[in-house]
Design a protein around this motif. Structure first.
Motif, PDB file in Angstrom:
ATOM      1  N   ASN A   1       0.833  -1.199   0.000  1.00 38.55           N
ATOM      2  CA  ASN A   1       0.000   0.000   0.000  1.00 38.55           C
ATOM      3  C   ASN A   1       0.877   1.263   0.000  1.00 38.55           C
ATOM      4  O   ASN A   1       0.595   2.218  -0.719  1.00 38.55           O
TER       5      ASN A   1
ATOM      6  N   PHE B   1      -1.571  -1.454  -5.921  1.00 40.34           N
ATOM      7  CA  PHE B   1      -2.847  -1.544  -5.193  1.00 40.34           C
ATOM      8  C   PHE B   1      -3.494  -2.908  -5.414  1.00 40.34           C
ATOM      9  O   PHE B   1      -4.004  -3.520  -4.479  1.00 40.34           O
TER      10      PHE B   1
ATOM     11  N   ALA C   1      -1.774  -5.424  -3.275  1.00 37.54           N
ATOM     12  CA  ALA C   1      -2.195  -5.284  -1.877  1.00 37.54           C
ATOM     13  C   ALA C   1      -3.571  -5.906  -1.676  1.00 37.54           C
ATOM     14  O   ALA C   1      -3.800  -6.662  -0.719  1.00 37.54           O
TER      15      ALA C   1
ATOM     16  N   SER D   1      -6.000   0.505   1.622  1.00 39.67           N
ATOM     17  CA  SER D   1      -5.688   0.329   0.196  1.00 39.67           C
ATOM     18  C   SER D   1      -6.888   0.682  -0.669  1.00 39.67           C
ATOM     19  O   SER D   1      -6.738   1.350  -1.702  1.00 39.67           O
TER      20      SER D   1
END
Length: 133
Positions: A34, A53, A56, A66
């Protein structure tokens, strides 16, 4: 936290290197992914940020920080279909957090319990009360 603070104080290029090295050592660390995604967004490297992203969220699809940062990036880019999908995912994540933090004694009614489960993405069928008759 101390390591994150020391990384935050670095110039952007050094921060990226430090985060990349940390991720190599801890590839399942969602916080590092993140942080990298947010940094890449700040550096206007949108495609790389989106990949970070997504990584994550592949580790935890309910990671609210996130989701929040990814939504902000996609809104800024005008990618509304992605924003709608991510907002649904965030609502579900928040409902799960809320549900997980509550004791069953804290739920005021059956309707509230069903709403919490529905918000979290669980489908509820009406309870069979025939045994109470």
């Amino acid at each position: 936290q101390r390591g994150a603070d020391s990384v935050a104080a670095l110039p952007a290029d050094q921060k990226r290197i430090a985060l990349t090295r940390a991720i190599e050592r801890h590839p399942q660390n969602i916080v590092l992914w993140n942080m990298l995604a947010v940094l890449l967004h700040e550096l206007l490297q949108y495609e790389a940020a989106a990949r970070a992203f997504e990584k994550a969220l592949s580790l935890n699809p309910h990671h609210v920080p996130s989701l929040t940062a990814y939504i902000a990036m996609q809104e800024a880019r005008g990618i509304h279909s992605s924003v709608r999908t991510l907002e649904r995912q965030k609502r579900k994540a928040l409902a799960i957090v809320k549900l997980a933090s509550r004791s069953t004694r804290d739920v005021a009614s059956r309707k509230e319990a069903e709403q919490l489960l529905d918000d979290a993405g669980f489908t509820c069928s009406p309870l069979d009360n025939s045994h109470t008759k």
